[in-house]
Write an enzyme that holds these catalytic residues in place. Structure first.
Site, PDB file in Angstrom:
ATOM      1  N   ASP A 165       2.391  -7.478  10.398  1.00  0.00           N
ATOM      2  CA  ASP A 165       3.333  -7.276  11.508  1.00  0.00           C
ATOM      3  C   ASP A 165       2.994  -8.174  12.685  1.00  0.00           C
ATOM      4  O   ASP A 165       3.888  -8.737  13.330  1.00  0.00           O
ATOM      5  CB  ASP A 165       3.319  -5.804  11.960  1.00  0.00           C
ATOM      6  N   THR A 220      -0.841   7.600  -0.826  1.00  0.00           N
ATOM      7  CA  THR A 220      -2.137   7.559  -1.511  1.00  0.00           C
ATOM      8  C   THR A 220      -3.039   6.448  -0.977  1.00  0.00           C
ATOM      9  O   THR A 220      -4.236   6.435  -1.274  1.00  0.00           O
ATOM     10  CB  THR A 220      -1.938   7.276  -3.017  1.00  0.00           C
ATOM     11  N   ASP A 229      -1.597  -3.958  12.459  1.00  0.00           N
ATOM     12  CA  ASP A 229      -1.162  -4.418  11.141  1.00  0.00           C
ATOM     13  C   ASP A 229      -1.061  -5.945  11.168  1.00  0.00           C
ATOM     14  O   ASP A 229      -0.236  -6.515  11.894  1.00  0.00           O
ATOM     15  CB  ASP A 229       0.200  -3.797  10.813  1.00  0.00           C
ATOM     16  N   ARG A 235       0.841  -1.178   0.000  1.00  0.00           N
ATOM     17  CA  ARG A 235       0.000   0.000   0.000  1.00  0.00           C
ATOM     18  C   ARG A 235       0.883   1.236   0.000  1.00  0.00           C
ATOM     19  O   ARG A 235       1.707   1.401   0.903  1.00  0.00           O
ATOM     20  CB  ARG A 235      -0.871  -0.020   1.263  1.00  0.00           C
TER      21      ARG A 235
HETATM   22  N1  URA Z   1      -4.126  -3.649   7.080  1.00  0.00           N
HETATM   23  C1  URA Z   1      -3.864  -4.114   8.325  1.00  0.00           C
HETATM   24  O1  URA Z   1      -3.026  -4.990   8.489  1.00  0.00           O
HETATM   25  N2  URA Z   1      -4.541  -3.610   9.360  1.00  0.00           N
HETATM   26  C2  URA Z   1      -5.478  -2.661   9.221  1.00  0.00           C
HETATM   27  O2  URA Z   1      -6.074  -2.241  10.223  1.00  0.00           O
HETATM   28  C3  URA Z   1      -5.747  -2.176   7.929  1.00  0.00           C
HETATM   29  C4  URA Z   1      -5.055  -2.695   6.870  1.00  0.00           C
END
Ligand code: URA
Length: 210
Positions: free
Chosen positions: A204, A109, A201, A105
């Protein structure tokens, strides 16, 4: 008409999801829980797979027994977090073909950028299940489904762990033919495109990279 959103809120899923949301849950446990939830979500996402019959003989009698019809399924993981759901889906459907779409991502943007794509042959004749734990803005999954449709896929389903209302609207407007299966729909996205309350995330949390 928009595709249906199925919230698979079995008590086992809700319990496991709460453990995953807890920031103190270690990566190894987080991955294991994701794999377990994936089995339960997958069971629901594949509830209407077409069947045919095969003539077999049991030790006692011949019979026409139900068996899955058509070409093998395709599971498509959006890298890298999709791999967490993929593992459980492969436990459920070990003979499935597997495709990968690598996206990151753009932090400015929030738009997806492709860095890898590998899909099996015969996409038009196969049911595809796209997996990504977090349906946030919906831009990544829409992008991935665009690629699948370019390859001829027609019966496409999307499976995630958590969805934001914004991501659901985006996916429903751009791909109204794709049903969504999720364990929960959270409140909203924050300014960085993260789901709130969410679980952080997912990549992560799975791989301990933060
Ligand atoms: N991607 C993620 O890993 N967590 C989110 O909250 C949004 C996108």
């Amino acid at each position: 008409m928009s595709a249906e959103v199925t919230i698979v809120d079995h008590p086992l899923i809700q319990h496991k999801l709460t453990l995953m949301r807890d920031k103190n849950t270690p990566s190894a446990v987080f991955r294991q829980l994701l794999r377990e939830i994936s089995l339960l979500l997958g069971y629901e996402a594949l509830h209407d797979l077409p069947l045919t019959t095969r003539h077999i003989e049991t030790p006692l009698a011949p019979m026409d027994a139900p068996i899955l019809k058509g070409k093998k399924l395709v599971l498509v993981s959006i890298l890298r977090a999709g791999n967490g759901l993929l593992e459980g889906m492969l436990d459920l459907v070990p003979s499935a073909r597997v495709g990968f779409i690598g996206l990151y991502r753009d932090p400015e943007t929030l738009r997806p950028v492709e860095y890898y794509k590998k899909l099996p042959e015969g996409m038009p004749e196969r049911t595809s299940v796209v997996v990504d734990p977090m349906l946030a803005t919906g831009n990544s999954v829409c992008f991935a489904i665009d690629r699948l449709k370019e390859a001829g896929a027609r019966d496409i389903r999307f499976m995630c762990l958590l969805a934001a209302p914004e991501g659901i609207s985006n996916l429903q407007s751009r791909h109204p033919d794709v049903p969504i299966f999720t364990a929960a729909v959270d409140e909203r996205l924050n300014d960085h495109g993260y789901i709130v309350p969410g679980l952080g995330d997912a990549g992560d949390r799975m791989y301990g990279t933060k």
